[in-house]
Structures are given as C-alpha cells and as structure tokens.
Write an enzyme that holds these catalytic residues in place. Structure first.
Site, PDB file in Angstrom:
ATOM      1  N   LYS A  26       0.804  -1.228   0.000  1.00 45.79           N
ATOM      2  CA  LYS A  26       0.000   0.000   0.000  1.00 45.79           C
ATOM      3  C   LYS A  26       0.836   1.277   0.000  1.00 45.79           C
ATOM      4  CE  LYS A  26      -3.131  -1.388  -0.761  1.00 45.79           C
ATOM      5  NZ  LYS A  26      -3.207  -2.277  -1.981  1.00 45.79           N
ATOM      6  N   HIS A  48       7.461  -7.761  -1.849  1.00 50.29           N
ATOM      7  CA  HIS A  48       7.247  -7.015  -0.596  1.00 50.29           C
ATOM      8  C   HIS A  48       8.159  -7.572   0.500  1.00 50.29           C
ATOM      9  CE1 HIS A  48       3.753  -4.821  -1.971  1.00 50.29           C
ATOM     10  NE2 HIS A  48       2.993  -5.875  -2.100  1.00 50.29           N
TER      11      HIS A  48
HETATM   12  P1  A3P Z   1      -4.918   4.861  -1.521  1.00 48.64           P
HETATM   13  O1  A3P Z   1      -5.611   3.675  -0.937  1.00 48.64           O
HETATM   14  O2  A3P Z   1      -4.451   5.826  -0.469  1.00 48.64           O
HETATM   15  O3  A3P Z   1      -5.704   5.536  -2.573  1.00 48.64           O
HETATM   16  P2  A3P Z   1      -0.009  -0.449  -3.604  1.00 48.64           P
HETATM   17  O4  A3P Z   1       0.068  -0.256  -5.075  1.00 48.64           O
HETATM   18  O5  A3P Z   1       1.339  -0.507  -2.939  1.00 48.64           O
HETATM   19  O6  A3P Z   1      -0.928  -1.542  -3.218  1.00 48.64           O
HETATM   20  O7  A3P Z   1      -0.622   0.906  -3.025  1.00 48.64           O
HETATM   21  C1  A3P Z   1      -1.957   1.268  -3.289  1.00 48.64           C
HETATM   22  C2  A3P Z   1      -2.084   2.765  -3.127  1.00 48.64           C
HETATM   23  O8  A3P Z   1      -1.490   3.417  -4.246  1.00 48.64           O
HETATM   24  C3  A3P Z   1      -3.550   3.198  -3.088  1.00 48.64           C
HETATM   25  O9  A3P Z   1      -3.582   4.347  -2.245  1.00 48.64           O
HETATM   26  C4  A3P Z   1      -3.794   3.518  -4.546  1.00 48.64           C
HETATM   27  O10 A3P Z   1      -4.889   4.371  -4.773  1.00 48.64           O
HETATM   28  C5  A3P Z   1      -2.476   4.170  -4.941  1.00 48.64           C
HETATM   29  N1  A3P Z   1      -2.219   4.080  -6.382  1.00 48.64           N
HETATM   30  C6  A3P Z   1      -2.465   3.039  -7.207  1.00 48.64           C
HETATM   31  N2  A3P Z   1      -2.119   3.329  -8.464  1.00 48.64           N
HETATM   32  C7  A3P Z   1      -1.647   4.594  -8.453  1.00 48.64           C
HETATM   33  C8  A3P Z   1      -1.153   5.469  -9.473  1.00 48.64           C
HETATM   34  N3  A3P Z   1      -1.103   5.075 -10.724  1.00 48.64           N
HETATM   35  N4  A3P Z   1      -0.746   6.694  -9.099  1.00 48.64           N
HETATM   36  C9  A3P Z   1      -0.807   7.088  -7.811  1.00 48.64           C
HETATM   37  N5  A3P Z   1      -1.275   6.313  -6.800  1.00 48.64           N
HETATM   38  C10 A3P Z   1      -1.699   5.080  -7.126  1.00 48.64           C
END
Ligand code: A3P
Length: 317
Positions: free
Chosen positions: A67, A125
């Site tokens: 995340k 991860h």
């Molecule tokens: P939020 O839940 O705060 O919106 P991961 O990819 O490590 O699982 O993290 C997910 C987080 O990154 C989520 O945050 C998601 O919305 C955000 N995210 C996913 N794709 C993204 C992108 N292309 N640009 C910016 N943030 C992104």
C-alpha cells in the site's frame, strides 16, 4: 483454524506449526516468521524464495511495503524501460494490470519468471533481511518506494476490507485495524522495520538501492520518472525530453488513467485460498487521506511510534 496449512506443501508444515500466529485483520491468519508477519497464504512463497530463487545479475527488483505505491512504481518502471518497444495506442498497460506486467516473486515465482528473458524486472514485498543471500549479496539494483505510515494504514484498511468482502469475511473495524498496525501485526509488518532496512541499504549502497517516497513522486512525477530512468540505466535523451516522452509516461501511469481502464475495473485473480480484484489497487492516491479516518490522538500515537522506531536514521515518514 481448519484452513491452516491447507494446500501448503508438506515440508512447510513443520516450520509453520512452530510459528506464532495471530488472527490479525487480514482475511486469513498471520504467521510471524523471522520478525515479520505474513498471511499464511504468502509465507510458503517467502520460504520458497529464500530457498530456491536463482538470481540473474541483470535482475532489477521493485520493493515496497504493501500500500505504499507498488502498483504505480510497477507501471512507471515498466513504461519507462520499455518506452521504445510499445506504441502508446496499444500499450500493454492499457490491457494488463501493472501487477501482470511485472511479476511478484513472493508467491510461486518459478512458474512465472524462470522463462523470462533478461533483464527481468521483478517485484517483492519481502523485507530486506529475509531476502535470500543470492539477492542480498548480488550487484542487482533495487528500487524501494515508501509512504507516510498513516496513509499506508488507511489504504491498507480499505484494501483489506475489500478483500474481506470479496472473500465473504466480515469487515474489520478501523479502530481494531489501527491497534494491530501500531503493534506491527499486519501484512508484512511492522512497517517501521521494513522501511528502515531498505533505507539503511540505500545509504550503504546508493548505487544499488534507490529509495523513493510516494509523496515526492506525487509532487513531482516527471522528476521521479527521470530519476528512475537514470537508475535503471536508460536515461531520457534531450530529444526525448523535448518530445514530451516523460509526460506521456506520467499520464499513461496516472491513477486516473489506470483506474478507468476496463481491465482494472472488471478482472479478478485468485491466489491460493484468496480472491483479489484489480480495482482494489486503485483508490484515491492522495497525500493525507488519514485525516479523514484517524483521530488526532491516533495520528499522534502512530507518529510517536514511527519516530521512536526510526528516529535517528535520518528518515522521516
Ligand atoms: P490509496 O488507498 O491511499 O488511494 P499499492 O500499489 O502498494 O498496493 O498501493 C496502493 C495505493 O497506491 C492506493 O492508495 C492507490 O490508490 C495508490 N495508487 C495506485 N495506483 C496509483 C497510481 N497510478 N498513481 C498514484 N497512486 C496510485
């Protein structure tokens, strides 16, 4: 738990039965292995990685605490390194989720990556200390992305509840999730040790480990894409910069663009025992969303824990 150990190869069972376990707030049980907590459907993959992964010197690893911006980093790295291979109009990122463009090695890596041509870009991860010596001792480059722990916690809560809902498990209250996060009892937790390990490696070996921050990427996506390209050994030429190639990559990989693609709205995939939906990787993508969910006292408490754990390292989260 009747599912414990189910579907897990025989030789893991002895190990797994000796580990501390916790119900946690994931849909499945968490197991504590070498100081970190793993969902029971992931741990066999981590042990397998430690025992059997064959590194290639040209491998590039994208690492993160869950995340923290993994999906975005994957999309940006993939688009940047392959920028001369694909036309924008039929780019693989328009028809594939970023997680399918860059495979994760924490679960069943062999089937996905052994036949991949070099140079491979792989994602994990896995905490640095748990990586196999073959990776730790190699010259392979790594890119780590970290994020404000308060926003990670909120993002994880939304993600986990979505996962719980799609797997028919009752939702978890925010307060309970918060408590466990503060105790480090969560998916690949505790976050402070995870981040600190990669931070220290990036200080020790800056040419090997590039340390990025989600907030800085949001503030200056183009600057960070250029940094990524240089680190990956494929810097943008002055002509490319003039032609706006960096901006195209930033746009292609933006949350708005990816979130609204059919592939990311509709599809699901199954890991052993658990069903994920691609849409759960795209939510708000904002800095400071924790303010909408955490009380001031909660934020202060988590801040205090983070400061106590990583204070003095030079890193702020
Ligand atoms: P939020 O839940 O705060 O919106 P991961 O990819 O490590 O699982 O993290 C997910 C987080 O990154 C989520 O945050 C998601 O919305 C955000 N995210 C996913 N794709 C993204 C992108 N292309 N640009 C910016 N943030 C992104």
């Amino acid at each position: 738990d009747p599912n414990r150990g189910k579907g897990v190869p025989e030789y893991y069972n002895d190990l797994i039965s000796t580990l501390p376990s916790h119900k946690g707030w994931e849909p499945t049980l968490l197991l504590k292995y070498q100081d970190f907590w793993f969902p029971e459907y992931i741990l066999p993959g981590i042990v397998n990685l430690q025992q059997h992964f064959k590194v290639r010197p040209s491998d590039l690893f994208l690492m993160s605490y869950p995340k923290s911006g993994t999906t975005w980093l994957k999309a940006l790295a993939f688009a940047t390194i392959n920028r001369n291979r694909y036309q924008l109009a039929n780019h693989p990122l328009l028809s594939h989720n970023p997680h399918d463009c860059i495979p994760v090695i924490d679960v069943d890596f062999a089937s996905k990556i052994e036949g991949m041509p070099s140079p491979r870009i792989l994602h994990s991860h896995c905490p640095f200390s748990l990586l196999p010596d073959s990776i730790k001792g190699s010259d392979c480059r790594m890119i780590y992305v970290c994020r404000d722990a308060r926003d990670v916690m909120v993002s994880d809560w939304f993600f986990t509840n979505r996962l719980r809902r799609s797997n028919g498990v009752e939702l978890v209250q925010f307060g309970k999730a918060f408590e466990l996060f503060c105790e480090g009892v969560c998916y690949y937790g505790p976050i402070w040790d995870h981040v600190l390990e990669y931070w220290e490696e990036s200080l020790r070996m800056p040419e090997r480990v590039l340390f990025l921050k989600y907030e800085e990427m949001l503030a200056d996506p183009a600057g960070n894409v250029k940094k990524l390209a240089e680190f990956m050994g494929c810097p943008f030429s002055p002509d490319e910069e003039k032609e706006g190639v960096v901006g195209e990559i930033v746009r292609l990989c933006s949350l708005e663009e990816l979130k609204n693609l059919e592939v990311n709205k509709r599809s699901e995939f199954i890991m052993p025992h658990i069903k994920f939906d691609y849409g759960s990787y795209f939510r708000k993508g904002e800095v400071g969303d924790w303010r909408n969910h955490m009380s001031f006292e909660m934020a202060l408490r988590l801040d205090g824990i983070i400061r106590e754990k990583i204070g003095g390292s030079g890193l702020t989260l």
